[in-house]
Design a protein around this motif. Structure first.
Motif, short mmCIF file in Angstrom:
data_model
loop_
_atom_site.label_atom_id
_atom_site.label_comp_id
_atom_site.label_asym_id
_atom_site.label_seq_id
_atom_site.Cartn_x
_atom_site.Cartn_y
_atom_site.Cartn_z
N PHE A 37 35.36 41.46 40.12
CA PHE A 37 34.83 42.12 38.94
C PHE A 37 33.38 41.68 38.78
O PHE A 37 32.95 40.69 39.38
CB PHE A 37 35.60 41.68 37.67
CG PHE A 37 37.01 42.17 37.59
CD1 PHE A 37 38.04 41.56 38.30
CD2 PHE A 37 37.34 43.25 36.78
CE1 PHE A 37 39.34 42.01 38.21
CE2 PHE A 37 38.65 43.71 36.68
CZ PHE A 37 39.64 43.08 37.39
N ARG A 38 32.64 42.40 37.95
CA ARG A 38 31.28 41.95 37.64
C ARG A 38 30.94 42.30 36.20
O ARG A 38 31.50 43.23 35.62
CB ARG A 38 30.27 42.60 38.58
CG ARG A 38 30.10 44.11 38.43
CD ARG A 38 29.16 44.65 39.51
NE ARG A 38 28.96 46.09 39.38
CZ ARG A 38 28.27 46.81 40.25
NH1 ARG A 38 27.72 46.25 41.33
NH2 ARG A 38 28.13 48.12 40.05
N GLN A 39 30.04 41.51 35.65
CA GLN A 39 29.59 41.76 34.28
C GLN A 39 28.08 41.62 34.22
O GLN A 39 27.55 40.52 34.47
CB GLN A 39 30.25 40.80 33.30
CG GLN A 39 29.93 41.12 31.86
CD GLN A 39 30.82 40.37 30.89
OE1 GLN A 39 31.39 39.33 31.21
NE2 GLN A 39 30.96 40.91 29.68
N ALA A 40 27.43 42.72 33.93
CA ALA A 40 25.98 42.74 33.77
C ALA A 40 25.63 42.38 32.33
O ALA A 40 26.45 42.56 31.41
CB ALA A 40 25.43 44.11 34.13
N PRO A 41 24.43 41.90 32.09
CA PRO A 41 24.01 41.54 30.72
C PRO A 41 24.17 42.71 29.76
O PRO A 41 23.72 43.83 30.05
CB PRO A 41 22.55 41.15 30.90
CG PRO A 41 22.43 40.73 32.31
CD PRO A 41 23.37 41.59 33.08
N GLY A 42 24.84 42.47 28.65
CA GLY A 42 25.00 43.50 27.65
C GLY A 42 26.03 44.55 27.96
O GLY A 42 26.16 45.53 27.23
N LYS A 43 26.76 44.37 29.06
CA LYS A 43 27.76 45.37 29.46
C LYS A 43 29.13 44.73 29.56
O LYS A 43 29.26 43.51 29.69
CB LYS A 43 27.38 46.01 30.79
CG LYS A 43 26.10 46.84 30.73
CD LYS A 43 25.87 47.58 32.02
CE LYS A 43 24.64 48.47 31.95
NZ LYS A 43 24.43 49.23 33.21
N GLU A 44 30.15 45.57 29.55
CA GLU A 44 31.51 45.09 29.72
C GLU A 44 31.76 44.77 31.19
O GLU A 44 31.12 45.33 32.09
CB GLU A 44 32.51 46.15 29.24
CG GLU A 44 32.48 46.37 27.74
CD GLU A 44 33.61 47.27 27.26
OE1 GLU A 44 33.74 47.45 26.04
OE2 GLU A 44 34.36 47.80 28.12
N ARG A 45 32.71 43.88 31.39
CA ARG A 45 33.09 43.56 32.77
C ARG A 45 33.76 44.76 33.40
O ARG A 45 34.54 45.47 32.73
CB ARG A 45 34.02 42.34 32.77
CG ARG A 45 34.32 41.80 34.14
CD ARG A 45 34.74 40.33 34.08
NE ARG A 45 35.86 40.08 33.19
CZ ARG A 45 36.30 38.88 32.90
NH1 ARG A 45 35.70 37.80 33.41
NH2 ARG A 45 37.32 38.72 32.09
N GLU A 46 33.47 44.99 34.68
CA GLU A 46 34.04 46.15 35.38
C GLU A 46 34.60 45.72 36.72
O GLU A 46 34.12 44.77 37.35
CB GLU A 46 32.97 47.23 35.59
CG GLU A 46 31.80 46.78 36.45
CD GLU A 46 30.80 47.91 36.72
OE1 GLU A 46 31.07 49.06 36.32
OE2 GLU A 46 29.76 47.62 37.33
N GLY A 47 35.61 46.45 37.16
CA GLY A 47 36.18 46.18 38.48
C GLY A 47 35.29 46.72 39.57
O GLY A 47 34.68 47.78 39.42
N VAL A 48 35.22 45.98 40.67
CA VAL A 48 34.36 46.34 41.79
C VAL A 48 35.18 46.68 43.03
O VAL A 48 35.00 47.72 43.64
CB VAL A 48 33.38 45.19 42.10
CG1 VAL A 48 32.58 45.48 43.37
CG2 VAL A 48 32.45 44.94 40.92
N SER A 49 36.08 45.77 43.38
CA SER A 49 36.86 45.97 44.59
C SER A 49 38.14 45.16 44.49
O SER A 49 38.19 44.13 43.82
CB SER A 49 36.06 45.54 45.82
OG SER A 49 36.78 45.80 47.00
N CYS A 50 39.18 45.64 45.19
CA CYS A 50 40.48 45.00 45.15
C CYS A 50 41.10 45.05 46.53
O CYS A 50 40.96 46.06 47.25
CB CYS A 50 41.38 45.69 44.14
SG CYS A 50 43.04 44.99 44.00
N ILE A 51 41.77 43.97 46.91
CA ILE A 51 42.56 43.97 48.14
C ILE A 51 43.98 43.58 47.78
O ILE A 51 44.24 42.58 47.11
CB ILE A 51 41.94 43.04 49.21
CG1 ILE A 51 42.71 43.15 50.53
CG2 ILE A 51 41.87 41.58 48.74
CD1 ILE A 51 41.95 42.55 51.72
N ARG A 52 44.87 44.42 48.22
CA ARG A 52 46.28 44.28 47.87
C ARG A 52 46.94 43.16 48.67
O ARG A 52 46.56 42.90 49.80
CB ARG A 52 46.96 45.60 48.20
CG ARG A 52 48.27 45.87 47.59
CD ARG A 52 48.70 47.27 48.02
NE ARG A 52 49.88 47.73 47.31
CZ ARG A 52 50.42 48.93 47.47
NH1 ARG A 52 49.86 49.78 48.31
NH2 ARG A 52 51.48 49.28 46.82
#
Length: 126
Positions: A37-52
């Motif tokens: 996941f990543r979180q930029a300044p002033g933004k909500e955390r978001e998913g980037v990539s996943c490995i099952r």
């Protein structure tokens, strides 16, 4: 003791590349789904990539598809995120997280994650 530790962040110029690593202890990375996941300044955390877990199926957010690649190294018990063609909008704190439950079809539900790392800063700037 279960722990996730991210490394590899830093300052990179636009168009550059970085490899982030998520080192797990207390469990094996092939027995959990691991996401970045990543979180930029002033933004909500978001998913980037996943490995099952198990079959190693992968999923990417649209904004990084074709530029980021997630991989698992069972021998080192790590999950890596290879990032190329980095853009200023990729600047964020990057976190890895682990969940026992199957991430498909909704891999970015943060409440489903059992363990989180402390994050590593990635800054893309000239």
């Amino acid at each position: 003791q279960v722990q996730l530790v991210e490394s590899g962040g830093g300052l990179v110029q636009p168009g550059g590349s970085l490899v982030l690593s998520c080192a797990a202890s207390g469990f094996t990375v092939d027995s959990y789904a691991i996401s970045w996941f990543r979180q930029a300044p002033g933004k909500e955390r978001e998913g980037v990539s996943c490995i099952r877990r198990g079959d190693g199926g992968t999923m990417y957010a649209g904004s990084v598809k074709g530029r980021f690649n997630i991989s698992r190294d069972n021998a080192k018990n790590t999950v890596n995120l290879h990032m190329i063609s980095l853009k200023p909008e990729d600047t964020a704190v990057y976190y890895c997280a682990a969940r026992r439950s199957d991430p498909w079809p909704a891999p970015w539900e943060e409440d489903e994650y059992d363990y989180w790392g402390q994050g590593t800063q990635v800054t893309v700037s000239s």
